[in-house]
Design an enzyme around this catalytic site. Structure first.
Site, PDB file in Angstrom:
ATOM      1  N   GLU A 179       0.844  -1.189   0.000  1.00  0.00           N
ATOM      2  CA  GLU A 179       0.000   0.000   0.000  1.00  0.00           C
ATOM      3  C   GLU A 179       0.883   1.243   0.000  1.00  0.00           C
ATOM      4  O   GLU A 179       2.011   1.211   0.493  1.00  0.00           O
ATOM      5  CB  GLU A 179      -0.876   0.054   1.261  1.00  0.00           C
ATOM      6  CG  GLU A 179      -1.895  -1.043   1.398  1.00  0.00           C
ATOM      7  CD  GLU A 179      -2.729  -0.909   2.671  1.00  0.00           C
ATOM      8  OE1 GLU A 179      -3.754  -1.586   2.748  1.00  0.00           O
ATOM      9  OE2 GLU A 179      -2.344  -0.126   3.574  1.00  0.00           O
ATOM     10  N   THR A 180       0.349   2.329  -0.523  1.00  0.00           N
ATOM     11  CA  THR A 180       0.911   3.663  -0.307  1.00  0.00           C
ATOM     12  C   THR A 180      -0.107   4.436   0.512  1.00  0.00           C
ATOM     13  O   THR A 180      -1.266   4.557   0.099  1.00  0.00           O
ATOM     14  CB  THR A 180       1.180   4.380  -1.639  1.00  0.00           C
ATOM     15  OG1 THR A 180       2.104   3.616  -2.407  1.00  0.00           O
ATOM     16  CG2 THR A 180       1.759   5.759  -1.401  1.00  0.00           C
ATOM     17  N   THR A 278       2.367  -4.373  -6.024  1.00  0.00           N
ATOM     18  CA  THR A 278       1.104  -3.632  -6.045  1.00  0.00           C
ATOM     19  C   THR A 278       1.163  -2.493  -5.043  1.00  0.00           C
ATOM     20  O   THR A 278       1.847  -2.571  -4.020  1.00  0.00           O
ATOM     21  CB  THR A 278      -0.088  -4.542  -5.688  1.00  0.00           C
ATOM     22  OG1 THR A 278       0.009  -4.943  -4.316  1.00  0.00           O
ATOM     23  CG2 THR A 278      -0.128  -5.776  -6.567  1.00  0.00           C
ATOM     24  N   GLU A 279       0.418  -1.435  -5.314  1.00  0.00           N
ATOM     25  CA  GLU A 279       0.292  -0.304  -4.398  1.00  0.00           C
ATOM     26  C   GLU A 279      -1.156   0.180  -4.431  1.00  0.00           C
ATOM     27  O   GLU A 279      -1.594   0.779  -5.404  1.00  0.00           O
ATOM     28  CB  GLU A 279       1.231   0.835  -4.785  1.00  0.00           C
ATOM     29  CG  GLU A 279       2.713   0.510  -4.708  1.00  0.00           C
ATOM     30  CD  GLU A 279       3.270   0.461  -3.288  1.00  0.00           C
ATOM     31  OE1 GLU A 279       2.505   0.776  -2.339  1.00  0.00           O
ATOM     32  OE2 GLU A 279       4.440   0.119  -3.132  1.00  0.00           O
ATOM     33  N   VAL A 280      -1.903  -0.121  -3.370  1.00  0.00           N
ATOM     34  CA  VAL A 280      -3.250   0.428  -3.236  1.00  0.00           C
ATOM     35  C   VAL A 280      -3.190   1.644  -2.314  1.00  0.00           C
ATOM     36  O   VAL A 280      -2.221   1.828  -1.572  1.00  0.00           O
ATOM     37  CB  VAL A 280      -4.262  -0.617  -2.709  1.00  0.00           C
ATOM     38  CG1 VAL A 280      -4.306  -1.832  -3.613  1.00  0.00           C
ATOM     39  CG2 VAL A 280      -3.941  -1.028  -1.290  1.00  0.00           C
TER      40      VAL A 280
END
Length: 313
Positions: A179-180, A278-280
């Site tokens: 995540e960001t 991935t970055e949600v």
């Protein structure tokens, strides 16, 4: 040059020593339970998976009593050398909640559909101490996702590399779930600057999902397959004012590239052809925690579907 104070620890312009690390550590408060939220979920999957401990993180100092965290992996029972092998990792940064729970949900609810089609190795929570503190760093104020290298100083990173080592050369893909968050800008980046004795340079947080590809081995079709699946669930991050994402130029819509091996990133440890981080964005007003978890599951499924198609082509 005088560097203004921007973080409540240390001396501006001077890198932290052991005393500052100890002060930082004292600020970290246990907010959730790895045993209750992760280990219990893994335990319930023994009927579906081969469950194994691949090591133990042990932390203590002169102030804090010893803490031990078993590191758990899930391995396909229908393992076959004839099938492509895929690594799925979550919780390399413990505060990135949907990476952990996306991996666990995929393992519990979706992995059975891939039995006999792909070998799966999963490490759903790489950094348990940080998971409990909702922190990016480990106990030693080190970022595990800059520590995947030989003689790693981070216990979490070294243990995962030992797990993967016997399978090097066999991996077709690795998807690393991240995540960001808004705290990247409000806490983590100021802390990094303070720890390293450097000035804090403000940046922007992208509002939406994006992917990190590997500059040394870009796989644009793989990234786009993941984005197309995720876009059905949550929105893709737009570009920033400079036409990139977090200060990095786009290689394609919703995709940037990093030197995964050079930076010591988790997604660089397998040597797989297909890799992605991935970055949600869980703090978006346009996304819910449920959407973030679902996006991680969708990304994992899309990655596996792509690998299976590629293997049969």
């Amino acid at each position: 040059m005088t560097i203004p104070r921007f973080y409540p620890l240390g001396t501006p312009g001077q890198a932290w020593g052991p005393a500052e690390v100890q002060q930082w550590r004292a600020r970290q408060v246990r907010q959730r339970s790895y045993a209750d939220e992760v280990l219990s979920a893994v335990e319930q999957m023994r009927a579906q998976w081969d469950v194994e401990s691949y090591g133990e993180v042990v932390y203590a100092d002169s102030v804090h009593s010893e803490e031990r965290f078993p590191l758990m992996a899930l391995r396909s029972r229908s393992w076959s050398s004839a099938l492509p092998t895929v690594l799925v990792t979550g919780g390399v940064h413990g505060y990135e909640t949907s990476g952990v729970h996306g991996a666990l949900r995929f393992a519990a609810e979706h992995a059975a559909a891939y039995a006999g089609r792909v070998n799966l190795l999963m490490a759903p929570c790489v950094s348990p101490w940080a998971y409990e503190r909702i922190q990016r760093w480990n106990f030693d104020a080190l970022d595990p996702n800059r520590s995947f290298r030989a003689d790693s100083p981070a216990q979490e990173s070294a243990a995962l590399m030992r797990l993967v080592a016997p399978l090097l050369g066999q991996f077709a893909a690795h998807i690393d779930l991240h995540e960001t968050t808004d705290t990247d800008e409000s806490e983590y980046r100021p802390a990094v600057a303070a720890r390293d004795g450097k000035p804090f340079e403000p940046a922007t947080i992208p509002d939406g999902f994006y992917l990190v590809d590997d500059t040394g081995n870009p796989q644009p079709a793989f990234q786009q397959a993941i984005l197309q699946a995720v876009e059905r669930i949550t929105h893709i991050a737009p570009t920033d004012g400079e036409g990139g994402i977090i200060g990095t130029p786009l290689s394609a819509r919703g995709v940037i590239e990093y030197d995964m091996v050079g930076w010591g990133l988790c997604a660089g440890i397998t040597g797989a052809r297909y890799t992605s981080t991935t970055e949600v964005y869980p703090d978006s007003p346009r996304a819910t925690p449920e959407q973030c978890v679902a996006a991680q599951v969708a990304a994992t499924c899309a990655a596996l579907d792509f690998v299976i198609r590629a293997a049969s082509a």
